[in-house]
Design a protein around this motif. Structure first.
Motif, PDB file in Angstrom:
ATOM      1  N   TRP A  11     -14.411  26.365  14.958  1.00 48.55           N
ATOM      2  CA  TRP A  11     -14.862  27.685  15.811  1.00 48.55           C
ATOM      3  C   TRP A  11     -15.447  27.655  14.324  1.00 48.55           C
ATOM      4  CZ3 TRP A  11     -15.817  29.825  19.379  1.00 48.55           C
ATOM      5  CH2 TRP A  11     -16.572  31.350  19.465  1.00 48.55           C
ATOM      6  N   SER A  15     -19.022  28.376  16.758  1.00 54.66           N
ATOM      7  CA  SER A  15     -19.873  29.412  16.941  1.00 54.66           C
ATOM      8  C   SER A  15     -21.612  28.821  17.062  1.00 54.66           C
ATOM      9  CB  SER A  15     -19.365  30.596  15.837  1.00 54.66           C
ATOM     10  OG  SER A  15     -20.161  30.351  14.625  1.00 54.66           O
ATOM     11  N   VAL A  18     -22.601  28.170  20.482  1.00 54.78           N
ATOM     12  CA  VAL A  18     -22.091  29.144  21.360  1.00 54.78           C
ATOM     13  C   VAL A  18     -23.116  30.050  21.317  1.00 54.78           C
ATOM     14  CG1 VAL A  18     -20.650  30.962  22.530  1.00 54.78           C
ATOM     15  CG2 VAL A  18     -19.463  28.883  21.410  1.00 54.78           C
ATOM     16  N   LYS A  35     -18.965  19.562  22.165  1.00 54.00           N
ATOM     17  CA  LYS A  35     -18.248  20.638  21.495  1.00 54.00           C
ATOM     18  C   LYS A  35     -17.549  20.941  22.710  1.00 54.00           C
ATOM     19  CE  LYS A  35     -20.700  21.550  17.676  1.00 54.00           C
ATOM     20  NZ  LYS A  35     -19.107  21.240  17.130  1.00 54.00           N
ATOM     21  N   THR A  58     -14.364  34.454  21.678  1.00 56.63           N
ATOM     22  CA  THR A  58     -15.308  34.293  21.772  1.00 56.63           C
ATOM     23  C   THR A  58     -15.880  35.551  22.248  1.00 56.63           C
ATOM     24  OG1 THR A  58     -14.780  32.850  22.724  1.00 56.63           O
ATOM     25  CG2 THR A  58     -16.133  32.850  24.429  1.00 56.63           C
ATOM     26  N   LEU A  98     -22.405  28.999  29.040  1.00 52.83           N
ATOM     27  CA  LEU A  98     -21.495  28.894  28.435  1.00 52.83           C
ATOM     28  C   LEU A  98     -20.248  29.029  29.108  1.00 52.83           C
ATOM     29  CD1 LEU A  98     -20.443  29.500  25.538  1.00 52.83           C
ATOM     30  CD2 LEU A  98     -20.058  31.561  26.199  1.00 52.83           C
ATOM     31  N   TYR A 102     -17.615  26.187  28.609  1.00 55.08           N
ATOM     32  CA  TYR A 102     -15.670  26.397  29.041  1.00 55.08           C
ATOM     33  C   TYR A 102     -15.039  26.335  29.787  1.00 55.08           C
ATOM     34  CZ  TYR A 102     -16.250  29.139  24.393  1.00 55.08           C
ATOM     35  OH  TYR A 102     -16.314  29.742  22.974  1.00 55.08           O
TER      36      TYR A 102
END
Length: 755
Positions: A11, A15, A18, A35, A58, A98, A102
C-alpha cells in the motif's frame, strides 16, 4: 497464482500512484501496469484476500485528500467558485482513471460483496436494504468522499454563490465566461449521487433511491423559491406599467430568457420544474387579467396578441378553456348574424357560401394562430353546427332544404357539361352537410331532387355518382342505398328500352303507332315518387303505345304490375305547321291538350276538359302554360280563363330557339305543401327507424336498463338525426304494445326482449 503479500509495504508503494492518479498527474505506462498487477495480487492474496484492507485504505486516503482540497477552496475569496470548479474537474477526472486502475478490485471484491440478479430473482435478499448499497466501487468511494469532505462543509457557501450569480444573470450583470464554471459546480451536486443509481438498478424491486436527492435538497428547492419570488415581483411590476398586450410580450421574453438560462446553468431535471414555477407566477397567478382581454382580441382579430396568449396558456392546465369558449361564442354569434341576415335573392346559394366563408375565415385563424389545436377546431365545429342548424321558433330547420337546393342547382348546370368549378363547389357543400343535425331530412329532399333530375332533365351521371359517394363517405352506405338503387333503375331501364325497340321491329316505333316511346321503369320502394292523384285520360294514340309496352313488359317479367305516373312524364312534340320546325318539350297533360288541335282549330276549356278529364284547376294551369309559351292563344282577351273561354292554335307562332321547354313552375303554395309533406314523411320514417333500432339493440342485449337503452338509441341514431327523449319513449311504448319488448317484472326501469 495466489501468494503471500505484505499489505503495508504494497500500500505504501500503491498510495503514491493513487495520489498521482486522483490528481490527474502524468504517470508512466510501466508504473500503471505494475500497480494494476499489485491491486490484482491484493485481491487474490493467500491465505486470505486483502480486498477489505484495500477498500478501507483507499477510502481513508480519498477522505484525507478531499479534506485537504476543501481547506484550500475554503480559503479562496472571490475566486471561491472558480477554485471549487477547477478542483472538482481535476478530482472527477482522476476518479474515472482511479476506477480503471481498480478494475480487478471492483470485479473481485466489490461485485462479489453485492447480491446479483439471481439472488434477487430467487428471493435470496438480505433484510437490510442499506447494507446492499454500502459496498461501493472506487468511483462511488471517490464521490462519497467528495460529498462528505467538500460539499457538506461548503454547501451553503457554494449554493449561495450559485444563486447569487444566477440572480445577477437575470439582471444582465453576469459575464458569459462564468457559465462554464457554474455548470461544472452544479454538476458536482448531481455526480456525487450518480453511483447510487447503478446500485439501485439491481434492487429496484425493493427500493427506489432518489439519485438527485442531494441536488434537489441542497440547491433546487432554494433555486425554485428564489425564482418564484423574483417572478412574482416582476409580474406585479409589469402589471402596473403595461397593457395586456405589452404584458404578454414581456412575459414571453422573460420565459424565453429563463429557458435559455436553465439550459446554461441547471441540470435537465430542473427544466420543467423551473418552467412551471415561472408560469405559476406570471401566468396562473394573473390568468384573470389575461382572460379579461381575450374577448376584445378575438373581436378585433388581433392575431399577434392571440398567438401570444395561446403560447402562454397552452402549457397551463385548463388554461385555454376560457379562450376556446370565447372564440366559439364569437364564431357562433358571427355565423348566426350572417345567417339571419339572408332574407332575399338566391337564399340557398347565400346560405352555403355564408357558412363556407365563416368556416374558412376562422379555420385560417385557428391554423395560423393556434397551430390547428384540436380544442379550437372542435370549438369551430360546434359554432358552425349552431349556425347551420338555426331555426325560427316553432319552425323546422331550413339547412337541409337549402343545402339540397344548392347542390341541385349545381348538378342541373352540370347537365350541359361538368366542370372543375362545379366539382369544387359540391365538395365544399359536403362541409356544410357535415354540420347538419337532421341529415335524414336532407336525404329526403335530396332523393326527391335527384328523382326530378333523373326523370326530367339530362344528367351528368358521373357528377351525380361522385356526389352520392361523398354523402356515403360521411354517413355510410345505408344513407345512400336508395340513391344507388335509383341509378341502378336508370341503367336497367336503358337496357330494357333497347330490347323493346329491337322487338318492335323498327327503331323506336311500335307496329300500332308512329310515336317514339321511352319508358323509365323505377322501383316503388326506392324512388320518392307519389302516385298520380289527378284524374286524366290519355289520348287514344298514346294509350295504344302504352298497351303495346305493357304487353312486352308482361312477357318479360311475369307477376309485376306497372303503375303509370303521367303527372311526371313528358313528351317532345314536333310543330310542323310553321315555316320552320320546332321541337317542344312539354308535360303529358299539355301534350293531351295540344293533340286535340290536330282535329280542331279552336276549343273551349269545357271541351278540352271533357276529352282529357282534367279538372278546371289542373286544366287551367296547363293551358295557361301553353298560352305563355305562345303555342295557344285566347280567342277573346279576357283576363281570367273559365270553362267557356275559347283557345286556338297560334298559326303565326315563332321562337328564336327551335328547341325549347314549356315552362311549368310550381306555385308558392305547392312548394310549401311539398316541404310539409317531406317533413311529415321524415317524421314517419324516424318512428320506424327508432323502433327498428330499439329492436336490434334489445335483440342483442336481451335485458337492458331504461337509461342504457336511451343512450344506445341516441348514439345509434346520431349519424342521421338527434332523436328527442319523448320520441324514443313513444317508440318504446309502441314496441311494448306490439309485444316486441316488455317491462321486466323485477324492475320497471328494465326492458326484456321477447323472441
Amino acid at each position: 497464482m495466489s501468494r503471500r503479500i505484505n499489505f503495508i509495504e504494497t500500500w505504501d508503494k500503491l498510495s503514491d500512484t493513487v495520489e498521482k492518479v486522483i490528481t490527474a498527474a502524468p504517470l508512466a505506462r510501466p508504473v500503471w501496469n505494475d500497480k494494476f498487477s499489485d491491486i490484482y495480487s491484493l485481491c487474490i492474496a493467500y491465505p486470505e484476500a486483502l480486498g477489505e484492507n484495500l477498500y478501507s485504505a483507499t477510502k481513508s486516503f480519498l477522505s484525507a485528500h478531499v479534506k485537504k482540497l476543501s481547506k484550500d477552496v475554503h480559503h479562496c475569496g472571490e475566486d471561491f467558485l472558480t477554485s471549487y470548479a477547477k478542483n472538482w474537474e481535476t478530482y472527477s477526472q482522476g476518479a474515472v482513471y482511479l476506477n480503471l486502475l481498480y478494475h480487478h478490485f471492483n470485479h473481485q471484491y466489490v461485485t462479489k460483496s453485492k447480491q446479483n440478479d439471481a439472488d434477487i430473482e430467487y428471493g435470496f435478499i438480505t433484510d437490510d436494504k442499506e447494507q446492499m448499497l454500502e459496498i461501493k466501487d472506487v468511483s462511488g468511494l471517490a464521490m462519497e468522499a467528495w460529498k462528505e469532505g467538500m460539499l457538506v462543509p461548503l454547501q451553503h457557501r457554494l449554493v449561495n454563490a450559485l444563486l447569487k450569480d444566477i440572480a445577477k444573470d437575470r439582471e444582465g450583470d453576469l459575464s458569459g465566461k462564468n457559465t462554464k464554471i457554474h455548470q461544472v459546480a452544479l454538476y458536482s451536486l448531481v455526480a456525487v449521487e450518480q453511483h447510487k443509481k447503478r446500485n439501485a438498478l439491481k434492487v429496484e424491486m425493493l427500493c427506489s433511491l432518489p439519485t438527485l436527492y442531494y441536488y434537489e435538497d441542497t440547491f433546487e428547492k432554494l433555486f425554485l423559491q428564489q425564482t418564484g419570488e423574483y417572478y412574482r415581483a416582476k409580474a406585479l411590476e409589469l402589471l402596473n406599467d403595461s397593457t395586456c398586450s405589452e404584458y404578454m410580450n414581456k412575459v414571453l421574453s422573460l420565459l424565453t430568457d429563463e429557458e435559455m438560462r436553465n439550459r446554461r446553468f441547471l441540470h435537465i431535471s430542473s427544466y420543467k420544474k423551473t418552467t412551471l414555477e415561472c408560469q405559476q407566477r406570471v401566468i396562473i397567478d394573473h390568468i384573470k387579467f389575461l382572460q379579461a382581454g381575450c374577448r376584445q382580441m378575438i373581436r378585433h382579430n388581433s392575431t399577434t396578441d392571440l398567438l401570444h396568449m395561446y403560447m402562454l396558456l397552452k402549457s397551463v392546465a385548463n388554461g385555454l378553456t376560457h379562450m376556446v369558449s370565447e372564440l366559439e361564442a364569437h364564431i357562433k354569434e358571427t355565423g348566426l348574424e350572417l345567417v339571419k341576415g339572408i332574407k332575399e335573392g338566391n337564399i340557398p346559394l347565400q346560405f352555403v357560401e355564408t357558412i363556407l366563408e365563416v368556416h374558412k375565415r376562422f379555420h385560417d385563424l385557428i391554423r395560423d394562430t393556434f397551430n390547428s389545436d384540436k380544442l379550437f377546431v372542435s370549438a369551430l365545429d360546434r359554432a358552425c353546427i349552431a349556425a347551420v342548424n338555426y331555426s325560427e321558433p316553432k319552425q323546422p330547420c331550413k339547412a337541409p332544404e337549402l343545402v339540397c337546393k344548392y347542390c341541385d342547382a349545381i348538378l342541373r348546370r352540370c347537365a350541359k357539361g361538368p366542370s372543375s368549378d362545379a366539382d369544387d363547389k359540391l365538395q365544399s357543400s359536403i362541409l356544410v352537410f357535415r354540420y347538419i343535425d337532421d341529415k335524414d331530412v336532407f336525404q329526403k329532399f335530396y332523393s326527391r331532387a335527384l328523382a326530378k333530375r333523373l326523370v326530367h332533365t339530362p344528367c351528368a351521371m358521373d357528377m351525380e355518382e361522385m356526389m352520392i359517394n361523398r354523402l356515403k363517405g360521411v354517413c355510410g352506405y345505408d344513407f345512400t342505398s336508395k340513391l344507388h338503387c335509383m341509378f341502378t333503375d336508370v341503367r336497367l331501364s336503358t337496357d330494357l328500352m333497347q330490347k323493346y325497340h329491337q322487338s318492335s321491329g323498327k327503331d323506336g316505333e311500335s307496329p300500332q303507332t308512329s310515336i317514339n316511346v321511352n319508358v323509365l321503369q323505377v322501383s316503388a320502394g326506392a324512388w320518392p315518387l307519389s302516385a298520380n292523384q289527378v284524374e286524366f285520360v290519355l289520348p287514344e294514340s298514346l294509350h295504344k303505345c302504352l298497351l303495346h309496352f305493357e304487353e312486352f313488359y308482361n312477357k318479360k317479367f311475369n307477376g309485376r304490375n306497372l303503375s303509370w305516373l303521367h303527372h311526371l312524364s313528358q313528351a317532345d312534340v314536333r310543330i310542323n305547321f310553321t315555316t320552320k320546325p320546332y321541337l317542344v318539350t312539354m308535360s303529358t297533360f299539355q301534350l293531351a291538350v295540344v293533340i286535340l288541335f290536330n282535329d280542331a282549330t279552336e276549343l273551349s276549356l269545357s271541351e278540352i276538359s271533357e276529352n282529357t278529364k282534367l279538372k278546371s284547376r289542373d286544366l287551367e294551369r296547363n293551358v295557361v302554360a301553353l298560352i305563355d309559351a305562345n303555342i295557344l292563344v285566347k280567342k277573346e282577351q279576357e283576363k281570367k280563363l273559365d270553362e267557356h273561354s275559347v283557345v286556338c292554335v297560334n298559326m303565326k307562332f315563332s321562337n328564336k330557339r327551335t328547341k325549347f321547354r314549356v315552362a311549368f313552375t310550381q306555385t308558392q303554395k305547392e312548394q310549401v305543401v311539398e316541404v310539409q309533406q317531406t317533413h311529415s314523411s321524415v317524421a314517419d320514417d324516424r318512428k320506424l327507424y327508432l323502433q327498428a333500432a330499439i329492436v336490434r339493440i334489445m335483440k342483442a342485449r336481451k335485458v337492458l336498463h331504461h337509461n342504457s337503452l336511451m343512450e344506445e338509441v341516441i348514439n345509434k341514431s346520431r349519424i342521421r338525426f338527434t332523436p328527442s327523449v319523448s320520441a324514443i319513449k313513444r317508440s318504446i311504448e309502441a314496441l311494448i304494445e306490439k309485444s316486441y319488448i316488455e317491462r321486466s317484472p323485477e324492475s320497471p326501469d328494465q326492458y326484456r326482449y321477447l323472441a
